[in-house]
Scaffold this motif. Structure first.
Motif, PDB file in Angstrom:
ATOM      1  N   ALA A  52       0.943  -1.164  -0.124  1.00 18.90           N
ATOM      2  CA  ALA A  52       0.022   0.080   0.018  1.00 18.90           C
ATOM      3  C   ALA A  52       0.949   1.295   0.030  1.00 18.90           C
ATOM      4  N   ILE A  53       2.114   1.208   0.775  1.00 21.35           N
ATOM      5  CA  ILE A  53       2.825   2.442   0.775  1.00 21.35           C
ATOM      6  C   ILE A  53       3.516   2.550  -0.530  1.00 21.35           C
ATOM      7  N   ALA A  54       4.010   1.521  -0.922  1.00 22.47           N
ATOM      8  CA  ALA A  54       4.874   1.409  -2.089  1.00 22.47           C
ATOM      9  C   ALA A  54       3.939   1.949  -3.295  1.00 22.47           C
ATOM     10  N   ALA A  55       2.764   1.607  -3.436  1.00 29.74           N
ATOM     11  CA  ALA A  55       1.819   1.945  -4.671  1.00 29.74           C
ATOM     12  C   ALA A  55       1.725   3.587  -4.679  1.00 29.74           C
ATOM     13  N   ILE A  56       2.128   4.501  -3.613  1.00 34.68           N
ATOM     14  CA  ILE A  56       1.855   5.622  -3.685  1.00 34.68           C
ATOM     15  C   ILE A  56       3.344   6.211  -4.615  1.00 34.68           C
ATOM     16  N   GLY A  57       4.095   5.605  -4.102  1.00 40.22           N
ATOM     17  CA  GLY A  57       5.538   6.004  -4.824  1.00 40.22           C
ATOM     18  C   GLY A  57       5.426   5.639  -6.374  1.00 40.22           C
ATOM     19  N   VAL A  58       4.857   4.409  -6.510  1.00 45.43           N
ATOM     20  CA  VAL A  58       4.643   4.137  -7.995  1.00 45.43           C
ATOM     21  C   VAL A  58       3.861   5.056  -8.936  1.00 45.43           C
ATOM     22  N   LEU A  59       2.863   5.554  -8.371  1.00 43.68           N
ATOM     23  CA  LEU A  59       1.907   6.433  -8.781  1.00 43.68           C
ATOM     24  C   LEU A  59       2.649   7.879  -9.295  1.00 43.68           C
ATOM     25  N   GLN A  60       3.470   8.056  -8.184  1.00 45.42           N
ATOM     26  CA  GLN A  60       4.377   9.542  -8.296  1.00 45.42           C
ATOM     27  C   GLN A  60       5.194   9.361  -9.603  1.00 45.42           C
ATOM     28  N   GLN A  61       5.884   8.134  -9.405  1.00 46.29           N
ATOM     29  CA  GLN A  61       7.154   7.824 -10.536  1.00 46.29           C
ATOM     30  C   GLN A  61       6.128   7.921 -12.013  1.00 46.29           C
ATOM     31  N   VAL A  62       5.118   7.498 -11.986  1.00 48.24           N
ATOM     32  CA  VAL A  62       4.299   7.047 -13.323  1.00 48.24           C
ATOM     33  C   VAL A  62       4.126   8.281 -13.802  1.00 48.24           C
ATOM     34  N   LYS A  63       3.489   9.130 -12.854  1.00 44.88           N
ATOM     35  CA  LYS A  63       3.031  10.734 -13.083  1.00 44.88           C
ATOM     36  C   LYS A  63       4.608  11.425 -13.624  1.00 44.88           C
ATOM     37  N   LEU A  64       5.526  11.226 -13.192  1.00 45.70           N
ATOM     38  CA  LEU A  64       6.860  11.989 -13.634  1.00 45.70           C
ATOM     39  C   LEU A  64       7.054  11.355 -15.048  1.00 45.70           C
ATOM     40  N   GLY A  65       6.968   9.878 -15.078  1.00 43.38           N
ATOM     41  CA  GLY A  65       7.272   9.322 -16.435  1.00 43.38           C
ATOM     42  C   GLY A  65       6.598   9.843 -17.554  1.00 43.38           C
ATOM     43  N   ARG A  66       5.136  10.148 -17.237  1.00 45.68           N
ATOM     44  CA  ARG A  66       4.289  10.400 -18.265  1.00 45.68           C
ATOM     45  C   ARG A  66       4.754  11.789 -18.712  1.00 45.68           C
ATOM     46  N   GLU A  67       5.152  12.696 -17.654  1.00 41.90           N
ATOM     47  CA  GLU A  67       5.419  14.001 -17.991  1.00 41.90           C
ATOM     48  C   GLU A  67       6.820  14.203 -18.976  1.00 41.90           C
ATOM     49  N   ALA A  68       7.641  12.992 -18.628  1.00 41.36           N
ATOM     50  CA  ALA A  68       8.786  12.841 -19.391  1.00 41.36           C
ATOM     51  C   ALA A  68       8.534  12.512 -20.659  1.00 41.36           C
ATOM     52  N   GLY A  69       7.478  12.089 -21.063  1.00 38.45           N
ATOM     53  CA  GLY A  69       7.202  11.424 -22.320  1.00 38.45           C
ATOM     54  C   GLY A  69       7.702  10.064 -22.559  1.00 38.45           C
TER      55      GLY A  69
END
Ligand SMILES: O=C(O)C[C@H]1NC(=O)NC1=O
Length: 244
Positions: A52-69
């Protein structure tokens, strides 16, 4: 060329490097691997609370990755934490290493075994087998009964236990393939496949090639229906960074 973001959901830098090396070893010439892990979170994922804790970090990284294209995202933890939530955030493919390894195993064998770390995480693998519809393809699940970070302690003990469990699985389970149940085992698959004469499958490399395949086929996460972007609403406190 394309960039594939490979996310180690735990904060262990050593394991991120193990995962990155496995991803880079199979990436196509035009594919760049961007290996990341959350800034904060859990050093290893060994149960429901950690996930549950790790999932938040995954979502933060996915958002950064999307913004990085980036052209796709890999969730490099065998529990596939945050997978569907990540697919809502992403506009590109998101693949977890458990689903990737399981899919590949069904393409080369009628039944597969899983070898993971702590016995208490076997239930997580069972939940995924049910969620992905692979229960009838999995002959057995085994745990080496060592913590996840034993794979990074340099002693080689965990790696030896993985090898022993794979040999037992090959002899006893009646399965034709073995799935390695931890991102930290990603560097073991090739050698074990050759030594044991049975497909031993790592989900990190499997997921990288599946992302490349989806890209080549012009396929990406469907935004029609339940994996559409999250409905806009004000997010408070630490979650504010997800807004916009
Ligand atoms: O569930 C496990 O045993 C493995 C899982 N935990 C982790 O920190 N990375 C993983 O792949």
């Amino acid at each position: 060329g394309c960039i594939i973001q490979v996310i180690n959901p735990n904060t262990s830098r050593a394991m991120t490097e193990t995962i990155a090396a496995a991803a880079r070893s199979v990436a196509a010439p035009g594919t760049k691997i961007l290996a990341v892990c959350p800034q904060e979170g859990v050093p290893s994922i060994e149960g429901h609370f950690d996930e549950a804790i790790a999932a938040i970090g995954v979502l933060q990284q996915v958002k950064l990755g999307r913004e990085a294209g980036v052209s796709g995202h890999v969730i490099a933890c065998f529990g596939d934490p945050g997978l569907l939530a990540a697919r809502e955030l992403a506009n590109r493919p998101v693949i977890g290493i458990a689903e990737a390894a399981m899919h590949m195993a069904t393409l080369v064998a009628t039944r597969f075994s899983i070898v993971t770390t702590l016995p208490r995480t076997l239930v997580i693998a069972r939940h995924l087998l049910h969620q992905y519809g692979f229960e009838r393809h999995c002959a057995a699940l085994h745990a080496i009964d060592l913590p996840v970070l034993a794979l990074e302690d340099g002693s080689g003990l965990a790696q030896q236990k993985v090898r022993e469990q794979c040999i037992q699985a090959k002899q006893q389970d009646g399965s034709g393939a073995i799935v390695l149940g931890c991102g930290g085992m990603a560097d073991l698959a090739r050698e074990l496949t050759l030594e044991l004469g049975i497909p031993v499958i790592d989900g990190v490399s499997a997921a990288v090639k599946m992302i490349e395949s989806l890209n080549a086929l012009g396929l990406s996460t469907s935004k029609h229906g339940d994996l559409d972007f999250p409905r806009a609403k004000p997010l408070s406190g630490m979650f504010g960074s997800f807004s916009g």
